[in-house]
Scaffold this motif. Sequence first.
Motif, PDB file in Angstrom:
ATOM      1  N   ASN C  55       0.823  -1.215   0.000  1.00  0.00           N
ATOM      2  CA  ASN C  55       0.000   0.000   0.000  1.00  0.00           C
ATOM      3  C   ASN C  55       0.854   1.261   0.000  1.00  0.00           C
ATOM      4  OD1 ASN C  55       0.845   0.014   2.647  1.00  0.00           O
ATOM      5  ND2 ASN C  55      -1.173   0.395   3.519  1.00  0.00           N
ATOM      6  N   GLU C  91      -4.002   7.208  -3.376  1.00  0.00           N
ATOM      7  CA  GLU C  91      -4.978   7.365  -2.293  1.00  0.00           C
ATOM      8  C   GLU C  91      -6.178   6.457  -2.509  1.00  0.00           C
ATOM      9  OE1 GLU C  91      -5.787  11.564  -2.225  1.00  0.00           O
ATOM     10  OE2 GLU C  91      -3.661  12.008  -1.855  1.00  0.00           O
ATOM     11  N   ARG C  94      -5.188   2.908  -1.738  1.00  0.00           N
ATOM     12  CA  ARG C  94      -5.062   2.697  -0.295  1.00  0.00           C
ATOM     13  C   ARG C  94      -6.418   2.541   0.353  1.00  0.00           C
ATOM     14  NH1 ARG C  94      -0.587   7.261   1.065  1.00  0.00           N
ATOM     15  NH2 ARG C  94       1.291   6.003   0.696  1.00  0.00           N
ATOM     16  N   SER C  95      -7.406   3.269  -0.140  1.00  0.00           N
ATOM     17  CA  SER C  95      -8.711   3.159   0.504  1.00  0.00           C
ATOM     18  C   SER C  95      -9.379   1.840   0.159  1.00  0.00           C
ATOM     19  CB  SER C  95      -9.612   4.340   0.141  1.00  0.00           C
ATOM     20  OG  SER C  95      -9.722   4.461  -1.249  1.00  0.00           O
ATOM     21  N   MET C  99      -5.530  -1.718   6.220  1.00  0.00           N
ATOM     22  CA  MET C  99      -4.316  -2.135   6.929  1.00  0.00           C
ATOM     23  C   MET C  99      -4.512  -2.116   8.426  1.00  0.00           C
ATOM     24  SD  MET C  99      -0.401  -0.973   6.486  1.00  0.00           S
ATOM     25  CE  MET C  99       0.611  -2.393   6.117  1.00  0.00           C
ATOM     26  N   LEU C 106      -4.555   3.744  16.481  1.00  0.00           N
ATOM     27  CA  LEU C 106      -5.848   4.441  16.544  1.00  0.00           C
ATOM     28  C   LEU C 106      -5.589   5.914  16.803  1.00  0.00           C
ATOM     29  CD1 LEU C 106      -7.981   1.998  18.722  1.00  0.00           C
ATOM     30  CD2 LEU C 106      -8.058   2.328  16.254  1.00  0.00           C
ATOM     31  N   TRP C 107      -6.471   6.777  16.269  1.00  0.00           N
ATOM     32  CA  TRP C 107      -6.280   8.205  16.454  1.00  0.00           C
ATOM     33  C   TRP C 107      -6.693   8.567  17.877  1.00  0.00           C
ATOM     34  CZ3 TRP C 107      -9.054   7.445  11.470  1.00  0.00           C
ATOM     35  CH2 TRP C 107      -8.123   7.253  10.430  1.00  0.00           C
ATOM     36  N   MET C 110      -9.625  10.884  19.001  1.00  0.00           N
ATOM     37  CA  MET C 110     -11.004  10.569  18.622  1.00  0.00           C
ATOM     38  C   MET C 110     -11.493   9.359  19.407  1.00  0.00           C
ATOM     39  SD  MET C 110     -10.869  10.765  14.496  1.00  0.00           S
ATOM     40  CE  MET C 110      -9.837  11.900  13.634  1.00  0.00           C
ATOM     41  N   GLU C 118     -14.369   7.823  10.585  1.00  0.00           N
ATOM     42  CA  GLU C 118     -13.535   8.856   9.968  1.00  0.00           C
ATOM     43  C   GLU C 118     -13.252   8.559   8.495  1.00  0.00           C
ATOM     44  OE1 GLU C 118     -12.660  11.615  11.250  1.00  0.00           O
ATOM     45  OE2 GLU C 118     -11.065  12.351   9.956  1.00  0.00           O
ATOM     46  N   GLY C 119     -12.816   7.331   8.203  1.00  0.00           N
ATOM     47  CA  GLY C 119     -12.467   6.969   6.825  1.00  0.00           C
ATOM     48  C   GLY C 119     -13.656   7.061   5.883  1.00  0.00           C
ATOM     49  N   ARG C 122     -14.869  10.877   5.660  1.00  0.00           N
ATOM     50  CA  ARG C 122     -14.019  11.914   5.089  1.00  0.00           C
ATOM     51  C   ARG C 122     -13.382  11.496   3.784  1.00  0.00           C
ATOM     52  NH1 ARG C 122     -14.667  16.597   8.278  1.00  0.00           N
ATOM     53  NH2 ARG C 122     -15.561  15.722  10.181  1.00  0.00           N
ATOM     54  N   VAL C 123     -13.008  10.193   3.669  1.00  0.00           N
ATOM     55  CA  VAL C 123     -12.315   9.790   2.454  1.00  0.00           C
ATOM     56  C   VAL C 123     -13.314   9.320   1.408  1.00  0.00           C
ATOM     57  CG1 VAL C 123     -10.587   8.249   1.490  1.00  0.00           C
ATOM     58  CG2 VAL C 123     -10.289   9.146   3.779  1.00  0.00           C
ATOM     59  N   LYS C 125     -16.490   9.962   1.553  1.00  0.00           N
ATOM     60  CA  LYS C 125     -17.491  11.031   1.467  1.00  0.00           C
ATOM     61  C   LYS C 125     -18.925  10.514   1.563  1.00  0.00           C
ATOM     62  CE  LYS C 125     -14.519  14.327  -0.497  1.00  0.00           C
ATOM     63  NZ  LYS C 125     -13.284  14.164   0.245  1.00  0.00           N
ATOM     64  N   ARG C 167     -12.086  -0.443  12.042  1.00  0.00           N
ATOM     65  CA  ARG C 167     -11.805   0.768  11.292  1.00  0.00           C
ATOM     66  C   ARG C 167     -11.397   0.430   9.867  1.00  0.00           C
ATOM     67  NH1 ARG C 167      -6.972   4.797  13.023  1.00  0.00           N
ATOM     68  NH2 ARG C 167      -5.778   2.871  12.741  1.00  0.00           N
ATOM     69  N   MET C 171     -13.947   0.623   5.583  1.00  0.00           N
ATOM     70  CA  MET C 171     -13.669   1.135   4.243  1.00  0.00           C
ATOM     71  C   MET C 171     -14.084   0.134   3.161  1.00  0.00           C
ATOM     72  SD  MET C 171     -12.313   4.075   4.676  1.00  0.00           S
ATOM     73  CE  MET C 171     -11.392   4.463   3.196  1.00  0.00           C
TER      74      MET C 171
END
Lengths: 245, 238, 263
Positions: C55, C91, C94-95, C99, C106-107, C110, C118-119, C122-123, C125, C167, C171
């Motif tokens: 990736n 990008e 990767r989505s 992984m 982890l963030w 949050m 989040e993914g 935001r990614v 949409k 997480r 995706m």
Amino acid sequence: MIDFPFLADTMLKLLAALPTTLSIFFCSLVLGLALSIGIVSLRVSRWWFFSYPARFYIMLFRGTPLLIQMFLIYYGLGQFPAIRDSFAWVVLRSPYGCAVVSLALCTAGYTAEIIRGGLLSVPQGQIEAGKAIGMSPWELLYRIIAPVTLRQALPAYSTEAILLVKSTALASLVTVWDVTGVAQQIIQRTYRTMEVFICAALIYLVLNYLVVRAVAWLEYRLSPHLRERPADVVKKSSPTLPTHS
Amino acid sequence: MNLLQLLSFGDSGWGMALLKATGMTVILTLAALLVGAVFGSLVAAAKLSRRRSLRGLGNLYSILFRGIPELLVIYLFYFGGASVVTAVGHWFGGEGYIDVPPFLVGALAVGLISGSYQAEVYRGAFIAVSRGELEAGMAIGMSRAMRFKRILVPQILRYALPGLGNVWQMSLKDSALISVIGLVELMRASQVAAGSTRQYFTFYIIGGALYLILTGLSGRLFHMAEARVRRTRQRSPV
Amino acid sequence: MSIQSASALSVTNIQKSFGSAHVLKGIDLDAHKGDVISILGASGSGKSTFLRCINLLETPDQGIIRVNGEVIEMKQHVDGRQTPSNNRQVERMRSSLGMVFQSFNLWSHMTVLQNVIEGPMRVLKRPRAECIEEAEALLHKVGLYERRDYYPAHLSGGQQQRVAIARALAMNPQVMLFDEPTSALDPELVGEVLRVMRSLAEEGRTMLVVTHEMGFARHVSNRVVFMHGGLIDAQGTPTELFEGLPTERFRQFVSSHNDRSAE
């Protein structure tokens, strides 16, 4: 384009005031250091009777601007006949004396906190090891606590020393003719701000550089155990233990 | 006149003036901090850059604004600024000497100085952000801009909080130096009150006490903010 | 090689050097839909680096990466190396590759739920309500729905890793990449993560797992790849490898692992 005669003349005038700045710096440094040792000793005491006044002192001098402290001492103390009649008046009468006293009191507060930070960082284990071999409290202080504290506090203290160099400039506001005082006078008379600024700034920057080098040298001298292993020491193989044969 | 009369809010009392001046100190420090935040982020970015020229510029900024006495910087901007503005004014046909508003000079001078300290805070905070969390953002397909906005910035702000608290206190005290160019903040107000009543000791003590309240309150507020942030990182749950 | 299952991921001649160290010397791998491939090897064999090349967390100096038939575009440089030429494509790739990291990642600012949405939000949409709904379902699946408002620091390692899996699943990836997912966990927490991974395998997810867990490699995966010194030393079905012991190096690897577990 560049007015060299003016620059040279300004530089000479400023350098003439350098001894004043330097003497203010050294006097307040030494006095402040001595005072800070006393304050931090009180601060780390077990008895609140000693530690609370010290905490108050530190809070006072770190929580208010140096300028107001200086004005308080220079303008304020002179109001009281008691002070005017005392022996302290010899020092407090002059702007120079007031500036030094004020700077010393202020830096003592900050330095006390720095030393305290160093004290708290002494590994408990090393103190216990000293106790275990029967060291007296004074020996513990001299041989273990003080050296470690010193090495920890030196980097932070170099920052404080730089701040002290910069703070001496405030003496110009109580009519002391230090480098900043002379610089301001030249600016107001000639309006050549940039040139004068550059000269004065240069002097202070050199001063700061020297202070940083001095502290770095001290750090180097005091920490041989943190340096790299010297190249000429040959790595010996570990000695073989006697066997039960 | 006794102490209470001196401090009263009436005509002959200085209470109102001192309070207003305290407000001015706070506003001035806020403005300076914002200026410092802008310059500080730029300098931190420069210092972290891969290009040596940018790193050099960042270091130069730090050396200058951390090494030169604040008073000299204020003089530079005040007298120098006035010269520049006057020259420009003359070029447009104006006459005489044009002054620069002391608030602007003060906010700029204290701001640029606080910027050099803020740069160190942001730089340290950036280094502290976990590389792994940024990689997780990459692995999910976040663009560079999104990783910056959603992961880097929130974390930098959290790590920078203690350092910023210190910078705020420092700038609060530096603001007292702006009194020399005539801005009526707390130091100047104390000075004026002391001078006109000849009660120097009284008013400088009061001024000092007000500064103490400001720094004390700020310290308390930052402590609370830090505690809130720390709660999300401690072992015990919500 | 079955003709029915499509190739989900295909890499050819992956090479990578760090300075003078030639870590990956030419790896070829084909993963079909539904494959669960365990990648084994000693430390230094390059297995994590290989996974991270897929990736593009590390950029392979040479080699072609094909995800779902699409090749990641690279531009070649004078020194023989290559870099991706289309960042937006990277990008996007990767989505579609999920992984799971050894250190969870982890963030920390949050909550669990926020981490998982989040993914997709935001990614990808997607609308927030939809993301929350799906995230809650995924958290149920990994058994952490009750802790959805907790912060990562409040969870144990095993719990954090399960959230990390949720997480990645959020995706809806084609292939899941696991980089030593249990290596950083206390022994008693390893089981809960392996259970989740097993259920994913049984669902038919395509998974590439770099691991030290022999049990997983032996009983859950359908292919095992053994790496040594930057190359694939042996590969095949678990039976072929663990019972056949085709190469000397693999034999040594298995026996040293058995010694350790016997302690």
